[in-house]
Design a protein around this motif. Structure first.
Motif, PDB file in Angstrom:
ATOM      1  N   ILE A 135      36.204  48.780  44.754  1.00 42.90           N
ATOM      2  CA  ILE A 135      34.847  49.102  44.320  1.00 42.90           C
ATOM      3  C   ILE A 135      34.280  47.865  43.624  1.00 42.90           C
ATOM      4  O   ILE A 135      35.018  47.043  43.065  1.00 42.90           O
ATOM      5  CB  ILE A 135      34.803  50.334  43.392  1.00 42.90           C
ATOM      6  CG1 ILE A 135      35.662  50.110  42.139  1.00 42.90           C
ATOM      7  CG2 ILE A 135      35.234  51.588  44.134  1.00 42.90           C
ATOM      8  CD1 ILE A 135      35.540  51.231  41.124  1.00 42.90           C
ATOM      9  N   ASN A 136      32.970  47.735  43.665  1.00 37.57           N
ATOM     10  CA  ASN A 136      32.320  46.527  43.176  1.00 37.57           C
ATOM     11  C   ASN A 136      32.661  46.190  41.728  1.00 37.57           C
ATOM     12  O   ASN A 136      32.857  45.023  41.379  1.00 37.57           O
ATOM     13  CB  ASN A 136      30.796  46.640  43.325  1.00 37.57           C
ATOM     14  CG  ASN A 136      30.349  46.534  44.769  1.00 37.57           C
ATOM     15  OD1 ASN A 136      31.010  45.913  45.591  1.00 37.57           O
ATOM     16  ND2 ASN A 136      29.220  47.148  45.080  1.00 37.57           N
ATOM     17  N   SER A 137      32.732  47.203  40.879  1.00 40.89           N
ATOM     18  CA  SER A 137      32.899  46.957  39.448  1.00 40.89           C
ATOM     19  C   SER A 137      34.256  46.360  39.081  1.00 40.89           C
ATOM     20  O   SER A 137      34.432  45.868  37.963  1.00 40.89           O
ATOM     21  CB  SER A 137      32.668  48.251  38.656  1.00 40.89           C
ATOM     22  OG  SER A 137      33.590  49.254  39.053  1.00 40.89           O
ATOM     23  N   GLN A 138      35.234  46.356  39.988  1.00 33.87           N
ATOM     24  CA  GLN A 138      36.537  45.771  39.683  1.00 33.87           C
ATOM     25  C   GLN A 138      36.695  44.367  40.271  1.00 33.87           C
ATOM     26  O   GLN A 138      37.774  43.781  40.217  1.00 33.87           O
ATOM     27  CB  GLN A 138      37.666  46.672  40.204  1.00 33.87           C
ATOM     28  CG  GLN A 138      37.766  46.751  41.712  1.00 33.87           C
ATOM     29  CD  GLN A 138      38.898  47.658  42.184  1.00 33.87           C
ATOM     30  OE1 GLN A 138      38.697  48.504  43.049  1.00 33.87           O
ATOM     31  NE2 GLN A 138      40.088  47.520  41.618  1.00 33.87           N
ATOM     32  N   LEU A 139      35.583  43.802  40.758  1.00 33.27           N
ATOM     33  CA  LEU A 139      35.633  42.499  41.405  1.00 33.27           C
ATOM     34  C   LEU A 139      34.864  41.460  40.592  1.00 33.27           C
ATOM     35  O   LEU A 139      33.905  41.784  39.894  1.00 33.27           O
ATOM     36  CB  LEU A 139      35.032  42.596  42.805  1.00 33.27           C
ATOM     37  CG  LEU A 139      35.580  43.721  43.695  1.00 33.27           C
ATOM     38  CD1 LEU A 139      34.845  43.746  45.029  1.00 33.27           C
ATOM     39  CD2 LEU A 139      37.081  43.573  43.896  1.00 33.27           C
ATOM     40  N   TYR A 140      35.292  40.202  40.688  1.00 31.44           N
ATOM     41  CA  TYR A 140      34.586  39.108  40.011  1.00 31.44           C
ATOM     42  C   TYR A 140      34.692  37.836  40.846  1.00 31.44           C
ATOM     43  O   TYR A 140      35.430  37.789  41.828  1.00 31.44           O
ATOM     44  CB  TYR A 140      35.136  38.884  38.593  1.00 31.44           C
ATOM     45  CG  TYR A 140      36.565  38.373  38.549  1.00 31.44           C
ATOM     46  CD1 TYR A 140      36.830  37.007  38.463  1.00 31.44           C
ATOM     47  CD2 TYR A 140      37.649  39.249  38.574  1.00 31.44           C
ATOM     48  CE1 TYR A 140      38.135  36.531  38.419  1.00 31.44           C
ATOM     49  CE2 TYR A 140      38.962  38.785  38.528  1.00 31.44           C
ATOM     50  CZ  TYR A 140      39.195  37.416  38.443  1.00 31.44           C
ATOM     51  OH  TYR A 140      40.490  36.948  38.406  1.00 31.44           O
ATOM     52  N   TYR A 177      32.329  29.608  45.598  1.00 28.08           N
ATOM     53  CA  TYR A 177      33.151  30.516  44.791  1.00 28.08           C
ATOM     54  C   TYR A 177      34.141  31.287  45.655  1.00 28.08           C
ATOM     55  O   TYR A 177      34.011  31.383  46.875  1.00 28.08           O
ATOM     56  CB  TYR A 177      32.263  31.489  44.021  1.00 28.08           C
ATOM     57  CG  TYR A 177      31.474  32.424  44.909  1.00 28.08           C
ATOM     58  CD1 TYR A 177      31.970  33.678  45.257  1.00 28.08           C
ATOM     59  CD2 TYR A 177      30.221  32.054  45.404  1.00 28.08           C
ATOM     60  CE1 TYR A 177      31.256  34.529  46.086  1.00 28.08           C
ATOM     61  CE2 TYR A 177      29.493  32.893  46.226  1.00 28.08           C
ATOM     62  CZ  TYR A 177      30.022  34.132  46.569  1.00 28.08           C
ATOM     63  OH  TYR A 177      29.316  34.970  47.392  1.00 28.08           O
ATOM     64  N   LYS A 178      35.131  31.854  44.964  1.00 29.95           N
ATOM     65  CA  LYS A 178      36.093  32.760  45.582  1.00 29.95           C
ATOM     66  C   LYS A 178      36.047  34.080  44.827  1.00 29.95           C
ATOM     67  O   LYS A 178      35.785  34.111  43.620  1.00 29.95           O
ATOM     68  CB  LYS A 178      37.508  32.166  45.529  1.00 29.95           C
ATOM     69  CG  LYS A 178      37.657  30.865  46.301  1.00 29.95           C
ATOM     70  CD  LYS A 178      39.056  30.284  46.164  1.00 29.95           C
ATOM     71  CE  LYS A 178      39.191  28.976  46.934  1.00 29.95           C
ATOM     72  NZ  LYS A 178      40.558  28.394  46.803  1.00 29.95           N
ATOM     73  N   GLY A 179      36.291  35.179  45.541  1.00 28.32           N
ATOM     74  CA  GLY A 179      36.235  36.498  44.930  1.00 28.32           C
ATOM     75  C   GLY A 179      37.624  37.044  44.640  1.00 28.32           C
ATOM     76  O   GLY A 179      38.536  36.903  45.461  1.00 28.32           O
ATOM     77  N   TYR A 180      37.770  37.659  43.458  1.00 25.76           N
ATOM     78  CA  TYR A 180      39.070  38.170  43.033  1.00 25.76           C
ATOM     79  C   TYR A 180      38.973  39.606  42.536  1.00 25.76           C
ATOM     80  O   TYR A 180      37.910  40.069  42.115  1.00 25.76           O
ATOM     81  CB  TYR A 180      39.652  37.292  41.920  1.00 25.76           C
ATOM     82  CG  TYR A 180      39.932  35.878  42.356  1.00 25.76           C
ATOM     83  CD1 TYR A 180      41.132  35.539  42.976  1.00 25.76           C
ATOM     84  CD2 TYR A 180      38.987  34.868  42.150  1.00 25.76           C
ATOM     85  CE1 TYR A 180      41.396  34.227  43.380  1.00 25.76           C
ATOM     86  CE2 TYR A 180      39.238  33.566  42.552  1.00 25.76           C
ATOM     87  CZ  TYR A 180      40.444  33.252  43.160  1.00 25.76           C
ATOM     88  OH  TYR A 180      40.692  31.965  43.559  1.00 25.76           O
ATOM     89  N   VAL A 181      40.140  40.272  42.557  1.00 25.20           N
ATOM     90  CA  VAL A 181      40.244  41.645  42.051  1.00 25.20           C
ATOM     91  C   VAL A 181      40.742  41.584  40.613  1.00 25.20           C
ATOM     92  O   VAL A 181      41.751  40.931  40.324  1.00 25.20           O
ATOM     93  CB  VAL A 181      41.222  42.476  42.906  1.00 25.20           C
ATOM     94  CG1 VAL A 181      41.315  43.904  42.370  1.00 25.20           C
ATOM     95  CG2 VAL A 181      40.777  42.477  44.360  1.00 25.20           C
ATOM     96  N   ARG A 182      40.018  42.251  39.733  1.00 29.20           N
ATOM     97  CA  ARG A 182      40.410  42.272  38.324  1.00 29.20           C
ATOM     98  C   ARG A 182      41.770  42.942  38.164  1.00 29.20           C
ATOM     99  O   ARG A 182      42.038  43.984  38.750  1.00 29.20           O
ATOM    100  CB  ARG A 182      39.345  42.996  37.510  1.00 29.20           C
ATOM    101  CG  ARG A 182      39.568  42.964  36.008  1.00 29.20           C
ATOM    102  CD  ARG A 182      38.509  43.772  35.301  1.00 29.20           C
ATOM    103  NE  ARG A 182      37.182  43.177  35.482  1.00 29.20           N
ATOM    104  CZ  ARG A 182      36.053  43.864  35.503  1.00 29.20           C
ATOM    105  NH1 ARG A 182      36.092  45.191  35.398  1.00 29.20           N
ATOM    106  NH2 ARG A 182      34.900  43.260  35.635  1.00 29.20           N
ATOM    107  N   GLY A 183      42.635  42.324  37.387  1.00 26.59           N
ATOM    108  CA  GLY A 183      43.952  42.906  37.116  1.00 26.59           C
ATOM    109  C   GLY A 183      45.046  42.336  37.998  1.00 26.59           C
ATOM    110  O   GLY A 183      46.115  41.991  37.521  1.00 26.59           O
ATOM    111  N   THR A 184      44.776  42.196  39.294  1.00 27.53           N
ATOM    112  CA  THR A 184      45.804  41.697  40.215  1.00 27.53           C
ATOM    113  C   THR A 184      45.620  40.216  40.544  1.00 27.53           C
ATOM    114  O   THR A 184      46.579  39.525  40.871  1.00 27.53           O
ATOM    115  CB  THR A 184      45.790  42.494  41.530  1.00 27.53           C
ATOM    116  OG1 THR A 184      44.587  42.217  42.242  1.00 27.53           O
ATOM    117  CG2 THR A 184      45.887  43.994  41.254  1.00 27.53           C
TER     118      THR A 184
END
Length: 214
Positions: A135-140, A177-184
């Motif tokens: 989901i969008n909110s867990q990505l940065y 930029y590169k996109g990452y999953v928060r936490g992992t």
């Protein structure tokens, strides 16, 4: 006749260059002003934007400043930005007084969550046109940007050695930029290397409080 024309043309060019030089004559080194300045609008949210503005001539200055947003999380969103800017300014009246316009170049690195990710919608990878388990909110996003733009503003005296500079700017931002999953920390996008985007954005502005160093 040709000699008279050549003389008149030469005199006209000389006078034009002379008066232009007089208007924008280089200020002697010992009388040039330097101001240190900080952005009062950003301090309340813990963002530092400070720099120096140096007089080049009667109407031209050069400014160098940095912007530091150290927030690993601000209102639940990544907001780390580290940016440096070089800006040339032209004052219509005289340096550090009245209306001014300018051009600037900036380079910055960042770890942020873009505003269009501030929701709980399912992330769709546009490059392959497929839904993902995220989901969008867990990505940065993490990357760097080059920015080129213009600015305008007004600077005036507050007290002895103190000025206020109100300004705003807009320009083109070229982002990698590169996109990452928060936490992992895993990549959520399918790009090979960096994603790239470009847009016109307002990226400078505020109220600088300036103090004259010399």
């Amino acid at each position: 006749m040709k000699n008279k024309f050549f003389f008149a043309a030469s005199l006209s060019i000389f006078l034009s260059l002379h008066f232009n030089a007089q208007e924008n004559i280089i200020t002697p080194l010992e009388s040039k002003k330097i101001y240190v300045k900080g952005n009062a609008l950003l301090i309340p949210i813990g963002v530092v934007n400070a720099g120096l503005e140096y007089q080049l001539s009667t109407k031209f200055t050069m400014q160098g400043d940095v912007l530091i947003s150290p927030w690993k999380s601000f209102a639940g969103h990544e907001a780390q930005i580290y940016m440096g800017t070089i800006e040339g300014r032209y004052y219509f009246k005289e340096a550090f007084k009245g209306w001014h316009v300018g051009g600037n170049f900036s380079f910055g690195t960042y770890v942020v969550q873009k505003p269009n990710y501030w929701n709980d919608s399912q992330y769709v990878d546009a490059q392959v046109g497929a839904s993902t388990p995220y989901i969008n909110s867990q990505l940065y996003q993490k990357g760097f940007s080059f920015l080129i733009g213009v600015e305008g503003g007004y600077q005036f005296r507050l007290a002895d050695n103190w000025n206020m500079d109100i300004f705003a700017g807009v320009g083109t931002s070229q982002d990698f930029y590169k996109g990452y999953v928060r936490g992992t920390g895993e990549r959520y996008d399918s790009a090979d290397g960096y994603n790239r985007s470009g847009e016109i954005i307002p990226y400078r502005g505020g109220v600088m409080i300036s103090y004259r160093l010399k």
